[in-house]
Enzyme design. Structure first.
Site, short mmCIF file in Angstrom:
data_model
loop_
_atom_site.label_atom_id
_atom_site.label_comp_id
_atom_site.label_asym_id
_atom_site.label_seq_id
_atom_site.Cartn_x
_atom_site.Cartn_y
_atom_site.Cartn_z
N HIS A 53 -25.74 11.86 -14.15
CA HIS A 53 -24.84 10.87 -14.17
C HIS A 53 -25.05 10.16 -15.58
O HIS A 53 -25.96 10.39 -16.30
CB HIS A 53 -25.16 9.60 -13.18
CG HIS A 53 -24.95 9.74 -11.81
ND1 HIS A 53 -24.81 8.72 -11.16
CD2 HIS A 53 -24.46 11.00 -11.21
CE1 HIS A 53 -24.25 9.13 -9.73
NE2 HIS A 53 -24.14 10.58 -9.77
N GLU A 55 -25.55 7.30 -16.95
CA GLU A 55 -26.95 6.34 -17.19
C GLU A 55 -28.15 7.13 -17.34
O GLU A 55 -28.94 6.93 -18.14
CB GLU A 55 -27.00 5.21 -16.11
CG GLU A 55 -25.95 4.31 -15.89
CD GLU A 55 -24.74 4.94 -14.77
OE1 GLU A 55 -24.17 3.96 -14.19
OE2 GLU A 55 -24.65 6.01 -14.90
N CYS A 83 -24.58 3.16 -9.71
CA CYS A 83 -24.87 3.47 -8.18
C CYS A 83 -26.17 3.46 -8.09
O CYS A 83 -27.31 2.78 -8.72
CB CYS A 83 -24.60 5.20 -8.04
SG CYS A 83 -25.89 6.13 -8.61
#
Length: 151
Positions: A53, A55, A83
């Site tokens: 992801h 991040e 998330c």
């Protein structure tokens, strides 16, 4: 242009790069003392790795650049609400402040579905949502619309 919008615009550029590579368009930058020290974009399809992801990629880049897993004075800017996996990484990295663009009502862990940062964890970051939210949401909407129509 406000400083938080400047960093979010860079995250939007990274999100667009992700879209151009067929990835869900999410981009992220990590800033320390006014300097970008980590950048990331979604790369799950490219790397076939669940943890790729935006991040996670940005945190990994910042860790490498700074030579430390601790990012307690850093700020994270991401185009989509984190998330649960990314919120957990943010907590573990001790990032001090999170800015996000669009809310994620399907997987968001900072208010969209749940809010891990409101739990009794040590070192919870301050959160500011809605930075360039319409632009961040539009990138995602365009991507999924094109995916559905096969363009």
């Amino acid at each position: 242009m406000r400083w938080e919008e400047r960093y979010m615009r860079r995250a939007l550029e990274l999100a667009q790069e992700a879209a151009e590579c067929g990835e869900v368009p999410v981009g992220c930058v990590i800033v320390l003392h006014g300097e970008i020290v980590g950048e990331g974009r979604n790369r799950r399809e490219e790397r076939q790795r669940t943890s790729s992801h935006a991040e996670m990629e940005a945190i990994e880049a910042a860790n490498a650049r700074l030579g430390s897993w601790r990012l307690s004075e850093a700020e994270l800017y991401v185009t989509l609400e984190p998330c649960p996996m990314c919120a957990g990484a943010i907590l573990n990295a001790r990032i001090g402040r999170v800015y996000y663009g669009a809310r994620d009502r399907a997987m968001g862990a900072v208010g969209g579905v749940s809010n891990l940062f409101m739990e009794d964890y040590p070192n919870c970051p301050a959160v500011v949502g809605g930075i360039l939210a319409e632009e961040c949401a539009a990138v995602l909407q365009r991507f999924f619309s094109e995916l559905r129509t096969g363009e």
